[in-house]
Write a protein that holds these residues in place. Structure first.
Motif, PDB file in Angstrom:
ATOM      1  N   GLY A 273      60.998   0.102 -24.625  1.00  0.00           N
ATOM      2  CA  GLY A 273      62.442   0.267 -24.642  1.00  0.00           C
ATOM      3  C   GLY A 273      63.166  -0.931 -24.074  1.00  0.00           C
ATOM      4  N   ALA A 274      64.438  -0.702 -23.714  1.00  0.00           N
ATOM      5  CA  ALA A 274      65.300  -1.777 -23.215  1.00  0.00           C
ATOM      6  C   ALA A 274      64.827  -2.255 -21.847  1.00  0.00           C
ATOM      7  CB  ALA A 274      66.744  -1.277 -23.134  1.00  0.00           C
ATOM      8  N   PRO A 275      65.209  -3.468 -21.434  1.00  0.00           N
ATOM      9  CA  PRO A 275      64.857  -3.959 -20.091  1.00  0.00           C
ATOM     10  C   PRO A 275      65.355  -3.004 -19.013  1.00  0.00           C
ATOM     11  CG  PRO A 275      65.806  -5.718 -21.407  1.00  0.00           C
ATOM     12  CD  PRO A 275      66.003  -4.460 -22.184  1.00  0.00           C
ATOM     13  N   THR A 276      64.629  -2.976 -17.876  1.00  0.00           N
ATOM     14  CA  THR A 276      64.924  -2.014 -16.804  1.00  0.00           C
ATOM     15  C   THR A 276      65.356  -2.728 -15.528  1.00  0.00           C
ATOM     16  OG1 THR A 276      63.286  -0.474 -17.695  1.00  0.00           O
ATOM     17  CG2 THR A 276      63.992  -0.112 -15.423  1.00  0.00           C
ATOM     18  N   VAL A 277      66.389  -2.189 -14.895  1.00  0.00           N
ATOM     19  CA  VAL A 277      66.842  -2.659 -13.586  1.00  0.00           C
ATOM     20  C   VAL A 277      66.442  -1.636 -12.539  1.00  0.00           C
ATOM     21  CG1 VAL A 277      68.845  -3.253 -12.153  1.00  0.00           C
ATOM     22  CG2 VAL A 277      68.792  -3.925 -14.574  1.00  0.00           C
ATOM     23  N   TYR A 278      65.873  -2.111 -11.450  1.00  0.00           N
ATOM     24  CA  TYR A 278      65.458  -1.234 -10.344  1.00  0.00           C
ATOM     25  C   TYR A 278      66.632  -1.008  -9.402  1.00  0.00           C
ATOM     26  CZ  TYR A 278      63.265   0.070  -5.899  1.00  0.00           C
ATOM     27  OH  TYR A 278      62.949   0.698  -4.718  1.00  0.00           O
ATOM     28  N   PHE A 279      66.843   0.259  -8.997  1.00  0.00           N
ATOM     29  CA  PHE A 279      67.870   0.626  -8.023  1.00  0.00           C
ATOM     30  C   PHE A 279      67.201   1.389  -6.880  1.00  0.00           C
ATOM     31  CE2 PHE A 279      70.123   0.084 -11.947  1.00  0.00           C
ATOM     32  CZ  PHE A 279      71.379  -0.401 -11.605  1.00  0.00           C
ATOM     33  N   GLY A 280      67.469   0.985  -5.633  1.00  0.00           N
ATOM     34  CA  GLY A 280      66.894   1.707  -4.502  1.00  0.00           C
ATOM     35  C   GLY A 280      67.658   1.400  -3.227  1.00  0.00           C
ATOM     36  N   PHE A 281      67.791   2.427  -2.375  1.00  0.00           N
ATOM     37  CA  PHE A 281      68.530   2.238  -1.120  1.00  0.00           C
ATOM     38  C   PHE A 281      67.681   2.566   0.098  1.00  0.00           C
ATOM     39  CE2 PHE A 281      71.636   2.844  -4.472  1.00  0.00           C
ATOM     40  CZ  PHE A 281      72.413   1.710  -4.297  1.00  0.00           C
ATOM     41  N   GLY A 282      66.369   2.642  -0.084  1.00  0.00           N
ATOM     42  CA  GLY A 282      65.436   2.748   1.030  1.00  0.00           C
ATOM     43  C   GLY A 282      65.763   3.867   1.988  1.00  0.00           C
ATOM     44  N   SER A 283      65.809   3.519   3.287  1.00  0.00           N
ATOM     45  CA  SER A 283      66.060   4.506   4.337  1.00  0.00           C
ATOM     46  C   SER A 283      67.548   4.755   4.569  1.00  0.00           C
ATOM     47  CB  SER A 283      65.420   4.028   5.652  1.00  0.00           C
ATOM     48  OG  SER A 283      64.047   3.805   5.479  1.00  0.00           O
ATOM     49  N   MET A 284      68.406   4.035   3.863  1.00  0.00           N
ATOM     50  CA  MET A 284      69.842   4.232   4.043  1.00  0.00           C
ATOM     51  C   MET A 284      70.268   5.540   3.369  1.00  0.00           C
ATOM     52  SD  MET A 284      70.838   1.676   5.889  1.00  0.00           S
ATOM     53  CE  MET A 284      69.251   1.943   6.694  1.00  0.00           C
ATOM     54  N   PRO A 285      71.018   6.391   4.070  1.00  0.00           N
ATOM     55  CA  PRO A 285      71.383   7.694   3.508  1.00  0.00           C
ATOM     56  C   PRO A 285      72.413   7.577   2.395  1.00  0.00           C
ATOM     57  CG  PRO A 285      72.466   7.368   5.622  1.00  0.00           C
ATOM     58  CD  PRO A 285      71.530   6.208   5.439  1.00  0.00           C
ATOM     59  N   VAL A 286      72.110   8.199   1.257  1.00  0.00           N
ATOM     60  CA  VAL A 286      73.051   8.291   0.147  1.00  0.00           C
ATOM     61  C   VAL A 286      73.532   9.729   0.112  1.00  0.00           C
ATOM     62  CG1 VAL A 286      73.357   8.103  -2.349  1.00  0.00           C
ATOM     63  CG2 VAL A 286      71.908   6.448  -1.137  1.00  0.00           C
ATOM     64  N   LYS A 287      74.763   9.960   0.559  1.00  0.00           N
ATOM     65  CA  LYS A 287      75.254  11.322   0.741  1.00  0.00           C
ATOM     66  C   LYS A 287      75.726  11.981  -0.543  1.00  0.00           C
ATOM     67  CE  LYS A 287      74.377  11.962   5.035  1.00  0.00           C
ATOM     68  NZ  LYS A 287      73.339  12.944   5.400  1.00  0.00           N
ATOM     69  N   ASP A 288      75.982  11.188  -1.592  1.00  0.00           N
ATOM     70  CA  ASP A 288      76.411  11.755  -2.870  1.00  0.00           C
ATOM     71  C   ASP A 288      75.542  11.170  -3.975  1.00  0.00           C
ATOM     72  OD1 ASP A 288      77.682  12.957  -4.954  1.00  0.00           O
ATOM     73  OD2 ASP A 288      79.650  12.029  -4.592  1.00  0.00           O
ATOM     74  N   PRO A 289      74.267  11.561  -4.028  1.00  0.00           N
ATOM     75  CA  PRO A 289      73.351  10.944  -4.997  1.00  0.00           C
ATOM     76  C   PRO A 289      73.757  11.179  -6.445  1.00  0.00           C
ATOM     77  CG  PRO A 289      72.320  12.806  -3.904  1.00  0.00           C
ATOM     78  CD  PRO A 289      73.567  12.523  -3.168  1.00  0.00           C
ATOM     79  N   GLN A 290      74.393  12.319  -6.739  1.00  0.00           N
ATOM     80  CA  GLN A 290      74.795  12.556  -8.125  1.00  0.00           C
ATOM     81  C   GLN A 290      75.824  11.522  -8.585  1.00  0.00           C
ATOM     82  OE1 GLN A 290      73.210  14.732 -10.059  1.00  0.00           O
ATOM     83  NE2 GLN A 290      74.345  13.785 -11.749  1.00  0.00           N
ATOM     84  N   ARG A 291      76.730  11.156  -7.665  1.00  0.00           N
ATOM     85  CA  ARG A 291      77.693  10.101  -7.994  1.00  0.00           C
ATOM     86  C   ARG A 291      76.979   8.796  -8.294  1.00  0.00           C
ATOM     87  NH1 ARG A 291      79.321   5.904  -4.915  1.00  0.00           N
ATOM     88  NH2 ARG A 291      81.205   4.792  -5.565  1.00  0.00           N
ATOM     89  N   VAL A 292      75.943   8.483  -7.491  1.00  0.00           N
ATOM     90  CA  VAL A 292      75.199   7.242  -7.699  1.00  0.00           C
ATOM     91  C   VAL A 292      74.504   7.264  -9.055  1.00  0.00           C
ATOM     92  CG1 VAL A 292      73.269   5.844  -6.878  1.00  0.00           C
ATOM     93  CG2 VAL A 292      74.907   6.786  -5.243  1.00  0.00           C
ATOM     94  N   ILE A 293      73.889   8.392  -9.406  1.00  0.00           N
ATOM     95  CA  ILE A 293      73.201   8.492 -10.691  1.00  0.00           C
ATOM     96  C   ILE A 293      74.184   8.287 -11.844  1.00  0.00           C
ATOM     97  CG2 ILE A 293      71.978  10.067 -12.249  1.00  0.00           C
ATOM     98  CD1 ILE A 293      70.678  11.314  -9.778  1.00  0.00           C
ATOM     99  N   GLU A 294      75.334   8.920 -11.756  1.00  0.00           N
ATOM    100  CA  GLU A 294      76.335   8.800 -12.825  1.00  0.00           C
ATOM    101  C   GLU A 294      76.859   7.371 -12.910  1.00  0.00           C
ATOM    102  OE1 GLU A 294      79.185  11.751 -11.790  1.00  0.00           O
ATOM    103  OE2 GLU A 294      77.889  13.440 -12.361  1.00  0.00           O
ATOM    104  N   LEU A 295      77.115   6.749 -11.739  1.00  0.00           N
ATOM    105  CA  LEU A 295      77.612   5.374 -11.726  1.00  0.00           C
ATOM    106  C   LEU A 295      76.582   4.427 -12.333  1.00  0.00           C
ATOM    107  CD1 LEU A 295      79.415   3.682  -8.736  1.00  0.00           C
ATOM    108  CD2 LEU A 295      77.583   2.495  -9.922  1.00  0.00           C
TER     109      LEU A 295
END
Length: 454
Positions: A273-295
């Motif tokens: 498929g298309a090229p892939t970009v990796y996204f990760g925030f490690g130990s930093m808390p993401v309090k609204d993960p659904q927003r991050v997924i949509e963004l």
């Protein structure tokens, strides 16, 4: 040979070399504890006697590698995952976060003293990360034990980089140095009461100056566990501040942590498929993960790429592979992964900019957007930006438009080629071996000075 006398001097000989008892203190997130665990394993493999003091919820990192550990009686995630802690981190409010840490430490002071004292017992050398350097200094003073620091970004005054809690923009040689005084004074105002309470527990006199000031009298070794490839200005900083290179795990060590990247389905997805970009925030808390997924989904569609989101410490619910797996043709969410196996199959990375994750993405030759939250993350983002292989975008400013604008230029062939060249240089280093070398030499010289009565 009088073995009792030998033990009392803490000097041990194995196959003609001096073997050390080394205590390592590492408190913070996984980004703090992981390199310390790898360093401890390297020293153990050389025959040294090592114990690692670390938060209770992170003992599995060194424990899985066979490193003796001393749980320190608290959870690292207790503050990072708290509502206040997450808010301070996301906003980049280091002063408020530091005050919270001091309250956290003060409340747990008695148990903290006991655990660290036990971990330091009989040591020839105490090695500490930045978050326990004050406590380690007190214990070193009580036991007359040599002290060494283990740092993942510049923490001492230099003319090239300002103190990252103040700014990441070059202010000129004189002002750059002055920013460290500002940070030192601010940190001392926040920590002074706790420091003297801790020292009182050890039976030490109170102090009226910061640790930085006190350490100038007898400067310890301060291992800079990052690479001169990214910070060439500091390559010859000082014999007391050697740059050793980043301390990174091997594939075998990743597998021991249950992070094998050799999941056939995932690798098949990455390879098609298309090229892939990796996204990760490690130990930093993401309090609204659904927003991050949509963004991330919208940005990936906009740029014609796919997205692999590594959940890290954040909870992504049903989209988290650790709870059954989910995703789409455009976006896939996973738990912890083997960076060494997965990142080379991506074309770029977006992450929080911790030293370890920065080392991983750059070593894989990936242009990198650092969506920084706090700590040294803005520093590493600025360094990648200045080297022409990345961009700095504070997490608080993360929007579809800002992320697309930061990421799009990094996908061009010129940036990709520069990133690959820097990655090759990083991959040629052995940071853990170099760090172990300088620590053993330092401890050996201290032991010889003791023997000679110097």
């Amino acid at each position: 040979m009088d073995t009792d006398a030998l033990d009392s001097d803490h000097d041990h000989i194995l196959e003609g070399r001096l073997i050390m008892r080394i205590s390592i203190f590492s408190v913070g997130s996984r980004g703090d504890v992981q390199p310390a665990s790898l360093l401890a394993r390297e020293l153990l493999d050389r025959g040294d006697d090592v114990v690692l003091g670390t938060p209770d919820d992170l003992v599995g990192l060194p424990g899985s590698l066979g490193v003796p550990t001393r749980p320190l009686g608290f959870s690292a995630r207790a503050l990072l995952d708290s509502e206040e802690g997450a808010k301070w981190l996301a906003a980049g409010d280091m002063r408020a976060f530091a005050r919270g840490v001091m309250r956290f430490k003060t409340e747990r002071r008695a148990g903290f003293v006991e655990a660290l004292t036990e971990a330091a017992e009989g040591s020839d050398l105490i090695v500490s990360g930045v978050n326990t350097m004050e406590e380690a200094s007190g214990l070193a003073q009580v036991g007359r034990i040599p002290l060494a620091g283990l740092y993942y970004a510049p923490r001492r005054a230099n003319p090239y980089f300002p103190a990252y809690p103040v700014t990441t923009r070059d202010l000129g040689r004189t002002l750059n140095r002055l920013t460290y005084r500002l940070v030192d004074r601010s940190e001392w105002r926040i920590s002074a009461r706790y420091v003297n309470l801790f020292r009182a527990e050890l039976g030490l006199r109170p102090v009226s100056t910061s640790l930085t000031s006190r350490l100038r009298r007898i400067p310890p070794l301060e291992v800079q566990a990052y690479s001169s490839v990214l910070v060439p200005q500091l390559a010859d900083w000082s014999e007391r501040r050697p740059l050793t290179g980043f301390i990174t795990p091997t594939p075998v060590q990743r597998r021991l942590w249950g992070e094998s990247g050799h999941d056939a389905e995932l690798l098949d997805w990455l390879g098609s498929g298309a090229p892939t970009v990796y996204f990760g925030f490690g130990s930093m808390p993401v309090k609204d993960p659904q927003r991050v997924i949509e963004l991330v989904s919208r940005v990936a569609a906009r740029l014609g790429v796919r997205a692999l989101i590594a959940a890290g410490w954040s909870q992504y619910g049903a989209a988290d592979e650790r709870t059954g797996g989910a995703g789409t043709d455009r976006v896939r969410v996973v738990g912890e992964v083997d960076h060494g196996a997965v990142l080379p199959l991506c074309v770029a990375a977006v992450h929080h900019g911790g030293a370890g994750t920065t080392a991983a993405s750059v070593s894989a030759g990936l242009p990198t957007v650092v969506a920084s939250m706090n700590f040294d993350q803005p520093f590493w983002g600025r360094r990648l930006e200045e080297l022409g292989i990345g961009a700095l975008l504070p997490y608080a400013e993360l929007t579809e438009r800002s992320l697309a604008a930061a990421l799009a230029p990094l996908l061009g062939p010129a940036v990709v080629e520069r990133a690959r060249a820097v990655g090759r240089a990083l991959s040629a280093e052995s940071g853990v071996s170099r760090a172990a070398d300088v620590l053993e030499r330092y401890a050996s010289e201290a032991a010889e000075s003791r023997r000679l009565g110097l």
